[in-house]
Design an enzyme around this catalytic site. Structure first.
Site, PDB file in Angstrom:
ATOM      1  N   ASN A 144       0.847  -1.195   0.000  1.00  0.00           N
ATOM      2  CA  ASN A 144       0.000   0.000   0.000  1.00  0.00           C
ATOM      3  C   ASN A 144       0.883   1.246   0.000  1.00  0.00           C
ATOM      4  O   ASN A 144       1.815   1.300  -0.815  1.00  0.00           O
ATOM      5  CB  ASN A 144      -1.138  -0.035   1.028  1.00  0.00           C
ATOM      6  CG  ASN A 144      -0.766  -0.175   2.478  1.00  0.00           C
ATOM      7  OD1 ASN A 144      -0.304  -1.213   2.907  1.00  0.00           O
ATOM      8  ND2 ASN A 144      -1.000   0.842   3.278  1.00  0.00           N
ATOM      9  N   ASP A 145       0.630   2.220   0.835  1.00  0.00           N
ATOM     10  CA  ASP A 145       1.229   3.554   0.701  1.00  0.00           C
ATOM     11  C   ASP A 145       2.708   3.611   0.309  1.00  0.00           C
ATOM     12  O   ASP A 145       3.530   2.886   0.878  1.00  0.00           O
ATOM     13  CB  ASP A 145       1.160   4.300   2.039  1.00  0.00           C
ATOM     14  CG  ASP A 145      -0.162   4.167   2.726  1.00  0.00           C
ATOM     15  OD1 ASP A 145      -1.084   3.587   2.150  1.00  0.00           O
ATOM     16  OD2 ASP A 145      -0.257   4.643   3.865  1.00  0.00           O
ATOM     17  N   GLN A 161       4.650   0.446   2.079  1.00  0.00           N
ATOM     18  CA  GLN A 161       3.981  -0.449   3.023  1.00  0.00           C
ATOM     19  C   GLN A 161       3.896  -1.824   2.372  1.00  0.00           C
ATOM     20  O   GLN A 161       3.289  -1.982   1.304  1.00  0.00           O
ATOM     21  CB  GLN A 161       2.571   0.077   3.324  1.00  0.00           C
ATOM     22  CG  GLN A 161       2.556   1.307   4.201  1.00  0.00           C
ATOM     23  CD  GLN A 161       2.922   0.962   5.633  1.00  0.00           C
ATOM     24  OE1 GLN A 161       2.090   0.508   6.388  1.00  0.00           O
ATOM     25  NE2 GLN A 161       4.171   1.187   6.024  1.00  0.00           N
ATOM     26  N   PHE A 201       4.335   1.265  10.124  1.00  0.00           N
ATOM     27  CA  PHE A 201       3.350   1.945   9.284  1.00  0.00           C
ATOM     28  C   PHE A 201       4.024   3.081   8.508  1.00  0.00           C
ATOM     29  O   PHE A 201       5.239   3.267   8.556  1.00  0.00           O
ATOM     30  CB  PHE A 201       2.210   2.492  10.163  1.00  0.00           C
ATOM     31  CG  PHE A 201       1.084   1.494  10.399  1.00  0.00           C
ATOM     32  CD1 PHE A 201       1.250   0.131  10.176  1.00  0.00           C
ATOM     33  CD2 PHE A 201      -0.167   1.936  10.843  1.00  0.00           C
ATOM     34  CE1 PHE A 201       0.211  -0.777  10.390  1.00  0.00           C
ATOM     35  CE2 PHE A 201      -1.214   1.042  11.057  1.00  0.00           C
ATOM     36  CZ  PHE A 201      -1.030  -0.303  10.833  1.00  0.00           C
ATOM     37  N   SER A 202       3.193   3.882   7.852  1.00  0.00           N
ATOM     38  CA  SER A 202       3.715   4.883   6.918  1.00  0.00           C
ATOM     39  C   SER A 202       4.516   5.985   7.593  1.00  0.00           C
ATOM     40  O   SER A 202       4.330   6.274   8.776  1.00  0.00           O
ATOM     41  CB  SER A 202       2.556   5.510   6.143  1.00  0.00           C
ATOM     42  OG  SER A 202       2.052   4.547   5.266  1.00  0.00           O
ATOM     43  N   ARG A 267      -0.764   9.026  13.256  1.00  0.00           N
ATOM     44  CA  ARG A 267       0.205   8.316  12.427  1.00  0.00           C
ATOM     45  C   ARG A 267       0.669   9.073  11.194  1.00  0.00           C
ATOM     46  O   ARG A 267       0.208  10.145  10.876  1.00  0.00           O
ATOM     47  CB  ARG A 267      -0.385   6.985  11.997  1.00  0.00           C
ATOM     48  CG  ARG A 267      -1.689   7.069  11.235  1.00  0.00           C
ATOM     49  CD  ARG A 267      -2.112   5.665  10.796  1.00  0.00           C
ATOM     50  NE  ARG A 267      -3.366   5.662  10.090  1.00  0.00           N
ATOM     51  CZ  ARG A 267      -4.552   5.453  10.662  1.00  0.00           C
ATOM     52  NH1 ARG A 267      -4.635   5.250  11.958  1.00  0.00           N
ATOM     53  NH2 ARG A 267      -5.645   5.464   9.930  1.00  0.00           N
ATOM     54  N   ASP A 268       1.596   8.427  10.497  1.00  0.00           N
ATOM     55  CA  ASP A 268       2.117   8.811   9.179  1.00  0.00           C
ATOM     56  C   ASP A 268       2.924  10.113   9.222  1.00  0.00           C
ATOM     57  O   ASP A 268       2.635  11.071   8.485  1.00  0.00           O
ATOM     58  CB  ASP A 268       0.972   8.921   8.149  1.00  0.00           C
ATOM     59  CG  ASP A 268       0.075   7.689   8.142  1.00  0.00           C
ATOM     60  OD1 ASP A 268       0.540   6.633   8.604  1.00  0.00           O
ATOM     61  OD2 ASP A 268      -1.082   7.789   7.681  1.00  0.00           O
ATOM     62  N   GLU A 319      -5.254  10.743   6.778  1.00  0.00           N
ATOM     63  CA  GLU A 319      -4.044   9.926   6.821  1.00  0.00           C
ATOM     64  C   GLU A 319      -2.978  10.558   5.936  1.00  0.00           C
ATOM     65  O   GLU A 319      -3.271  11.420   5.102  1.00  0.00           O
ATOM     66  CB  GLU A 319      -4.335   8.504   6.292  1.00  0.00           C
ATOM     67  CG  GLU A 319      -5.414   7.772   7.065  1.00  0.00           C
ATOM     68  CD  GLU A 319      -5.624   6.335   6.605  1.00  0.00           C
ATOM     69  OE1 GLU A 319      -5.702   5.461   7.466  1.00  0.00           O
ATOM     70  OE2 GLU A 319      -5.708   6.086   5.393  1.00  0.00           O
ATOM     71  N   TRP A 405      -8.928   1.593  -0.867  1.00  0.00           N
ATOM     72  CA  TRP A 405      -9.158   0.622   0.206  1.00  0.00           C
ATOM     73  C   TRP A 405     -10.463  -0.147   0.023  1.00  0.00           C
ATOM     74  O   TRP A 405     -10.656  -1.196   0.626  1.00  0.00           O
ATOM     75  CB  TRP A 405      -9.136   1.315   1.574  1.00  0.00           C
ATOM     76  CG  TRP A 405      -7.744   1.556   2.062  1.00  0.00           C
ATOM     77  CD1 TRP A 405      -7.133   2.773   2.220  1.00  0.00           C
ATOM     78  CD2 TRP A 405      -6.779   0.568   2.439  1.00  0.00           C
ATOM     79  NE1 TRP A 405      -5.847   2.590   2.668  1.00  0.00           N
ATOM     80  CE2 TRP A 405      -5.608   1.255   2.811  1.00  0.00           C
ATOM     81  CE3 TRP A 405      -6.791  -0.822   2.487  1.00  0.00           C
ATOM     82  CZ2 TRP A 405      -4.459   0.593   3.238  1.00  0.00           C
ATOM     83  CZ3 TRP A 405      -5.647  -1.483   2.908  1.00  0.00           C
ATOM     84  CH2 TRP A 405      -4.498  -0.777   3.275  1.00  0.00           C
TER      85      TRP A 405
HETATM   86  C1  FRU Z   1      -3.083   4.608   4.680  1.00  0.00           C
HETATM   87  C2  FRU Z   1      -2.728   3.843   5.936  1.00  0.00           C
HETATM   88  C3  FRU Z   1      -1.849   4.695   6.827  1.00  0.00           C
HETATM   89  C4  FRU Z   1      -1.115   3.669   7.635  1.00  0.00           C
HETATM   90  C5  FRU Z   1      -0.911   2.581   6.628  1.00  0.00           C
HETATM   91  C6  FRU Z   1      -0.900   1.208   7.208  1.00  0.00           C
HETATM   92  O1  FRU Z   1      -3.377   3.810   3.588  1.00  0.00           O
HETATM   93  O2  FRU Z   1      -3.900   3.451   6.603  1.00  0.00           O
HETATM   94  O3  FRU Z   1      -2.552   5.640   7.579  1.00  0.00           O
HETATM   95  O4  FRU Z   1       0.081   4.159   8.148  1.00  0.00           O
HETATM   96  O5  FRU Z   1      -1.948   2.687   5.686  1.00  0.00           O
HETATM   97  O6  FRU Z   1      -0.532   0.255   6.268  1.00  0.00           O
END
Ligand code: FRU
Length: 599
Positions: A144-145, A161, A201-202, A267-268, A319, A405
């Site tokens: 993902n991200d 990710q 995570f991100s 986060r992130d 996010e 998502w």
């Molecule tokens: C966004 C997210 C972030 C998080 C990550 C987890 O797509 O939900 O907020 O850090 O993915 O994989």
């Protein structure tokens, strides 16, 4: 007699080797089953990998390495195959070579097919398809991200990710790829793995040129969210890892985590240097707002302000933030852009990227144009967009995760899930007293294309069309066109294949919108949220320019030099091979039509 003993002794290594070899031929793997779906895999590794059979729809089982009755590492979740094997993933067991290893496997029934299909190997070659020609994807497994992007010494680094143990979300690691041109990507492995503080995570990376952190001059410092499943709910804190070899190998900071809060969603972290104040800034997603912190040494962070509760879209959590300063084209004026990814709550359902234009004084962001929500991309498949740090020549380059998502876990792909958009150069422009983002394909995309056909000046009138303009074989191509309207109400562009699958696009002249319909584009039935019609505001006066980037499983439409961009995934059963035009009411002329292969 002594001779006999001597001979036996000299044969001992051969005998041992034979035992090793026989263990090897059945992989020396023993599985014991206990009550309540608890199992133990036992082996003495000779090879690098234990290949695990995975079934995407099986529930997750949980694996722990055990040595001398002691668990090591945080555990891994794997959907071990119960009924059928979809693909294999490699579990690296090389550090246990020559020693007895037990793997405690919980929540997998004894009758599952995985047990009889475990094997060891020194190699793992991923079986992934369909593979895009010029988009970044993971080597296998889930992505993902995009995370931690930075530029250094001619190389663009991109982390992401990553789940190396399946094609659905889980076990978040940072995978790593590098490129010099945004088109060819090298796989650099998975430098950050989950630890005692949770999944990785991100987040972002900075290059600490002045050694403000004491980690070393030009150290690459990564900031990521540690997300730890606790007895109650996940706990999210911010952690640091440091690389002194330019981003390939990281050591986690011993003082982790460096920043926490009482919030569930926190986060992130995106970190950047604020030159006027000579300090670092961290912007973080905190529920439905962004929080801003500052620091002099990258380790000690002080809260400064929050932004967003009463601004923009709030259909889901905020996010993956970013905060960048850009020039408003043609004015010499600079403004700050706060990027806020949101899920769900996007304009066509699910995930999307919104942004705000305003001012930033090193501590507080102020939205200069409150009112309508601004979207960075008008398709369904552009999310978690963030920019490269330390990019050369003042460039501001963004990339997004090309998915949503709503259905990412169901995408009909083999051996992997997840691709990134092409990289985009960001700038600002003024329109009707407001300021908007422009996203142009990075200039490097021009060297990736090879001209295959070029037409000038033809007129289109009437609703009938045929897909008579041939597209390069293989489904990876760019089409660039200039159009002038002459009274048409719809300027229609269709891309399709011989299976009758089409991507329908048109400019709705009265509504001033560019529309894309993927409901008949190929496989759309894997999720009720996938078939979709997306539309973007578009100017339709004068010369209209459009660049379409198709790459087997996606299309990105850039209108009028980046005034809008629309990204949508597509799953045709065979590559799109032809293109046609139609008009509703009046006519239009195609001033130029250039088709390029992107193989
Ligand atoms: C966004 C997210 C972030 C998080 C990550 C987890 O797509 O939900 O907020 O850090 O993915 O994989």
């Amino acid at each position: 007699m002594p001779g006999m003993i001597k001979r036996l002794l000299t044969m001992l290594p051969v005998l041992l080797l034979c035992i090793g070899a026989s263990a090897d031929s059945d992989h020396g793997i023993r599985v014991r089953h206990f009550s309540n779906e608890q199992n133990i895999i036992e082996l003495r590794p000779v090879h690098r990998y234990l290949l695990l059979p995975v079934e995407d729809s099986a529930p997750e089982g949980r694996l722990f390495f055990v040595q001398d009755n002691t668990v090591s590492g945080p555990g891994i979740n794997v959907r071990l195959a119960r009924e059928r094997i979809d693909y294999y993933v490699p579990l690296d067991i090389s550090e246990y070579r020559g020693r007895n290893l037990q793997i405690d496997v919980q929540a997998v029934p004894e009758g599952s097919v995985c047990w009889k299909n475990l094997s060891c190997s020194d190699d793992f070659s991923a079986d992934v398809s369909p593979v895009p020609a010029y988009h970044h994807i993971p080597p296998y497994g889930w992505m993902n991200d995009p995370n931690g992007m930075f530029y250094k010494d001619g190389v663009y680094h991109l982390y992401y990710q990553h789940n190396p143990y399946g094609c659905t979300w889980g076990n978040m690691h940072w995978g790593h790829s590098t490129s010099r041109d945004f088109v060819h990507w090298e796989n650099e492995g998975t430098p950050l793995e989950p630890d005692a503080w949770g999944y990785v995570f991100s987040g972002s990376c900075v290059v600490d040129h002045e050694n403000t952190s004491g980690f070393g001059e030009d150290a690459v410092v990564a900031f990521y969210t540690s997300s730890k499943p606790t007895m109650w709910t996940d706990c999210q804190t911010q952690s640091i890892a440091v690389s002194t070899d330019g981003g390939y190998v990281f050591d986690k900071y011993e003082g982790n985590p460096v920043l926490g809060s009482g919030l569930r969603d926190f986060r992130d972290p995106k970190v950047f240097w604020y030159a006027p104040g000579k300090h670092w800034v961290m912007i973080l997603a905190a529920g439905q707002e962004m929080q801003i912190f500052s620091s002099r040494d990258l380790k000690d962070w002080k809260y400064q302000s929050s932004f967003g509760l009463t601004h923009g879209a709030h259909g889901g959590v905020w996010e993956c933030p970013d905060l960048v300063e850009l020039e408003v084209e043609g004015t010499g004026e600079r403004k700050w852009v706060l990027i806020s990814n949101i899920n769900p709550g996007g304009p066509f359902g699910g995930s999307a990227t919104q942004y705000f234009v305003g001012t930033f004084d090193g501590k507080k962001f102020v939205n200069g144009y409150p009112g309508t929500t601004k979207w960075m991309d008008w398709g369904k498949d552009n999310y978690a967009t963030v920019t490269w740090s330390n990019a050369p020549d003042g460039r501001c380059i963004a990339i997004g995760w090309m998915s949503n998502w709503q259905y990412q876990n169901q995408l009909p792909l083999r051996g992997y899930r997840g691709a990134n958009t092409i990289a985009r150069e960001l700038s600002l422009y003024e329109r009707d007293g407001d300021v908007y983002l422009k996203s142009r394909p990075v200039k490097e995309m021009l060297s990736a294309r090879t001209a295959v056909s070029s037409e000038k000046s033809f007129r289109v009138s009437g609703m009938d069309y045929s897909l008579d303009r041939a597209l390069p074989e293989g489904g990876a191509f760019e089409v660039e066109m200039k159009i002038r309207n002459n009274g048409a109400e719809k300027i229609g562009i269709v891309v399709g294949n011989t299976a009758g699958e089409t991507v329908g696009m048109y400019y709705d002249v009265a509504r001033m919108r560019f529309v894309m319909d993927r409901t008949e584009s190929g496989r759309v039935d894997f999720s009720a949220d996938f078939p979709a019609v997306t539309s973007a505001p578009a100017s339709v006066d004068g010369t209209i320019t459009l660049r379409l980037f198709f790459d087997r499983t996606s299309v990105e439409a850039f209108g009028n030099d980046g005034e809008f961009v629309m990204t949508n995934l597509l799953f045709p059963s065979e590559p799109y091979s032809g293109m046609g035009f139609y008009s509703d009411r009046g006519a239009f002329s195609v001033v130029s039509l250039d088709i390029y292969s992107m193989e």
